[in-house]
Design an enzyme around this catalytic site. Structure first.
Site, PDB file in Angstrom:
ATOM      1  N   HIS A  77      15.797  21.005   9.302  1.00  0.00           N
ATOM      2  CA  HIS A  77      17.195  21.336   9.508  1.00  0.00           C
ATOM      3  C   HIS A  77      17.872  20.225  10.315  1.00  0.00           C
ATOM      4  O   HIS A  77      17.200  19.387  10.902  1.00  0.00           O
ATOM      5  CB  HIS A  77      17.309  22.668  10.245  1.00  0.00           C
ATOM      6  CG  HIS A  77      16.962  23.843   9.381  1.00  0.00           C
ATOM      7  ND1 HIS A  77      17.090  25.134   9.803  1.00  0.00           N
ATOM      8  CD2 HIS A  77      16.492  23.917   8.114  1.00  0.00           C
ATOM      9  CE1 HIS A  77      16.711  25.954   8.836  1.00  0.00           C
ATOM     10  NE2 HIS A  77      16.337  25.237   7.810  1.00  0.00           N
ATOM     11  N   GLU A  79      19.364  20.066  13.119  1.00  0.00           N
ATOM     12  CA  GLU A  79      19.066  19.943  14.549  1.00  0.00           C
ATOM     13  C   GLU A  79      17.741  19.199  14.755  1.00  0.00           C
ATOM     14  O   GLU A  79      17.620  18.346  15.642  1.00  0.00           O
ATOM     15  CB  GLU A  79      18.968  21.326  15.193  1.00  0.00           C
ATOM     16  CG  GLU A  79      20.268  22.115  15.198  1.00  0.00           C
ATOM     17  CD  GLU A  79      20.417  22.991  13.964  1.00  0.00           C
ATOM     18  OE1 GLU A  79      19.825  22.655  12.911  1.00  0.00           O
ATOM     19  OE2 GLU A  79      21.129  23.996  14.043  1.00  0.00           O
ATOM     20  N   CYS A 113      19.760  28.388  13.153  1.00  0.00           N
ATOM     21  CA  CYS A 113      18.915  29.502  12.714  1.00  0.00           C
ATOM     22  C   CYS A 113      17.970  29.878  13.846  1.00  0.00           C
ATOM     23  O   CYS A 113      17.944  29.232  14.885  1.00  0.00           O
ATOM     24  CB  CYS A 113      18.134  29.142  11.461  1.00  0.00           C
ATOM     25  SG  CYS A 113      16.736  28.073  11.767  1.00  0.00           S
ATOM     26  N   CYS A 116      15.805  27.000  14.867  1.00  0.00           N
ATOM     27  CA  CYS A 116      16.504  25.932  15.581  1.00  0.00           C
ATOM     28  C   CYS A 116      16.973  26.390  16.954  1.00  0.00           C
ATOM     29  O   CYS A 116      17.017  25.591  17.890  1.00  0.00           O
ATOM     30  CB  CYS A 116      17.683  25.443  14.752  1.00  0.00           C
ATOM     31  SG  CYS A 116      17.163  24.655  13.241  1.00  0.00           S
TER      32      CYS A 116
END
Lengths: 213, 373
Positions: A77, A79, A113, A116
């Site tokens: 992702h 991040e 999410c 993350c």
């Protein structure tokens, strides 16, 4: 582990901010635009359009966008991409390790999410600004408030602010799902409207202006 | 005596929390007849009305059951207290007056329960008229999570027990052969943990196994730099693929799996070396595009943290078997239950307790080593 347990970690909407915090709104939208640009890159690559930037003393030190399809890894992702770009760079030793991130702000177009949110705790980030909520996986309040749970031995809970330029973030996501719909073999029952047209029809507020192209 | 048995159910607040606290219970007030000795008749499930009717037909016992949180009925509580006091003092005659006081009392923050005072008064009047006694029974608030708990709780409150197939199925439901297999793979995971420990990392290891062929698809250990890191092993000797703070065992394995996959794709497409990413872009919708861990089992010595648990959800793992529970940070029951969230689009099975003692010992030995040094 000597955190103040009395400290309450909030998750506020950008409109709830008051005084000097609200005064920085120009700065927030400036950095969020950079994150949105990262998200647009992801959209061009056929990824779910999510992007983020990490800001230290008003300087962008890292940026990342969603790379789950390209890297064949569902955990890549935005991040994590941004954090890896800091810690895996050759200059990584120059940064002060954990201490660096605790002075940093993260701007991400979509709510982190659950994974993350935990990652950002481990990174000991100072504050997170995000655009729209993530109703499926959101870890900053939508599904689970992972940002405020003091559960990691080497992590730290953090505050987060939602709703920074959320219309643009949603616009990008809609664009992605609109694209995908074109490929779908069975047409959807619900008729979807081209988000480009939608945004043209809307009256734009002063903050929520469409992305400059 | 009443001929008809009624059951009043007032929002029993059966709430399930995501955190595994099984011992919390809500107080209920059970009003039962003191004249009849059939205390077993109290066992009425809210869901089982037929059973109630059967009892009703067979017995002429007077029974009224009130299922409600105790704090909603302060007057009944005081009535109950009064009743106990009276029994102790054996002053049956003088109990009339205080009870009326209780019925008419509107102080003690009763304004919250204004709408219920009328109701309570009726109940108390009914109790007095029929010379009934009051009994407070504690019943479980949350559904039972394990078979043992169910057996225990079922005695006072018949309830259904449904094994959540994606949460924490029982090890007993497995066949012996499967448990033997689990043990062998968990031993492999412990081996990995020992390798990590010898390098000074957290003693956590894991293996990814394809259950159909029983082949190991990946093995790894935790690589987060810790306080207990040996001076010999500095960060330069360890090659990180992820940020060191994120190099948990599970994250390493998922990364490893992705790299293997990319290599395979590169070999297939014929392009050698680094332009792997480019070739990936050209064929984004190939059949290899499926989620990677879809059919795999993960064996890990310690419960994955919240980050790793969600990473496993993202990777569509099929089953996770872990040894020791991580009480504060675990994402599969220790702190949160990520794998059973309703909104999340993938759920998987979780087993724990395989070779638990050996997995725990890994940590104890670590501390001993540090003390020696």
């Amino acid at each position: 582990m000597n955190n103040d347990n009395n400290e309450i970690y909030f998750s506020k909407d950008i409109k709830e901010l008051v005084g000097t915090e609200y005064g920085d709104i120009e700065k927030h939208s400036k950095f969020m635009k950079l994150a949105l640009n990262e998200a647009k890159k992801a959209l061009d690559e056929g990824e779910v359009p999510v992007g983020c930037v990490i800001v230290h003393n008003d300087i962008v030190i890292a940026a990342g966008s969603n790379k789950t399809n390209i890297k064949k890894n569902a955990t890549r992702h935005a991040e994590i991409e941004a954090l890896d770009s800091i810690y895996l760079s050759e200059n990584a030793s120059k940064f002060g390790g954990d201490k660096l991130l605790s002075d940093c702000k993260l701007y991400v177009t979509v709510e982190p999410c659950i994974m993350c949110a935990a990652v950002l705790q481990l990174a000991k980030i100072n504050i997170v600004y995000f655009g729209c909520y993530n109703d499926k996986f959101g870890g900053n309040g939508s599904i689970l408030p992972v940002h405020s749970i003091d559960c990691f031995e080497r992590g730290h809970p953090y505050n987060c602010v939602s709703g920074v330029m959320k219309d643009q973030a949603i616009h990008l996501l809609q664009k992605f799902y609109f694209q995908e719909n074109k490929k779908a073999p069975v047409p959807n029952k619900r008729k979807r409207i081209d988000p480009d047209q939608m945004i043209n029809n809307q009256d734009n507020s002063s903050i929520d202006q469409p992305i400059d192209k | 005596h009443l001929k008809k048995m009624r059951k009043i159910q007032l929002s029993p607040k059966i709430t399930t929390t995501s955190i595994a606290t099984t011992e919390t219970s809500t107080l209920t007030i059970t009003i039962s007849s003191s004249s009849t000795t059939d205390s077993d008749n109290n066992n009425n499930t809210p869901s089982n009305k037929n059973k109630n009717n059967n009892i009703n037909n067979n017995n002429n016992s007077v029974l009224e059951l009130l299922i409600a949180p105790e704090e909603n009925y302060p007057n009944l509580q005081s009535f109950y207290q009064q009743h106990i006091d009276n029994e102790q003092n054996n002053e049956q005659e003088s109990d009339r007056q205080p009870i009326v006081d209780i019925i008419n009392s509107h102080n003690n923050n009763n304004y919250i329960y204004k709408d219920k005072t009328e109701y309570q008064r009726k109940i108390i009047q009914f109790l007095i008229d029929n010379k009934l006694s009051l009994k407070i029974v504690k019943i479980p608030k949350n559904p039972p999570l394990t078979h043992d708990l169910w057996l225990e709780w079922n005695k006072l409150w018949p309830m259904t027990f449904r094994v959540h197939c994606f949460s924490t199925p029982l090890v007993e439901t497995l066949e012996d052969k499967e448990i033997v297999e689990m043990n062998t793979f968990m031993k492999k995971a412990i081996e990995q943990a020992n390798i990590g420990k010898s390098l000074g990392f957290n003693p956590v290891g894991a293996v990814l196994v394809d259950p159909e062929t029983n082949t190991i698809h990946g093995a790894g250990f935790d690589q987060t730099p810790g306080n207990h890191m040996n001076e010999i092993t500095n960060t330069t000797t360890v090659k990180y693929h992820l940020s060191p703070i994120l190099s948990h065992c599970t994250m390493n394995l998922i990364h490893q799996l992705a790299n293997q996959h990319i290599e395979r794709c590169v070999q297939k497409s014929g392009t050698a070396g680094m332009p792997a990413l480019a070739s990936m872009q050209q064929t984004p919708n190939s059949e290899d595009d499926a989620y990677l861990a879809t059919d795999l089992y993960l064996y890990i010595t310690r419960e994955p943290c919240i980050m790793c648990s969600m990473a496993l959800v993202h990777s569509r793992i099929k089953r996770v078997i872990f040894g020791a529970v991580q009480p504060n940070a675990g994402g599969l029951g220790g702190c949160l239950k990520v794998h059973t969230q309703k909104s999340i689009n993938h759920r998987f099975q979780v087993y724990h307790g395989i070779l638990e003692n050996q997995c725990k010992l890994l940590f104890e030995n670590k501390n001993n080593n540090n003390d020696n040094k």
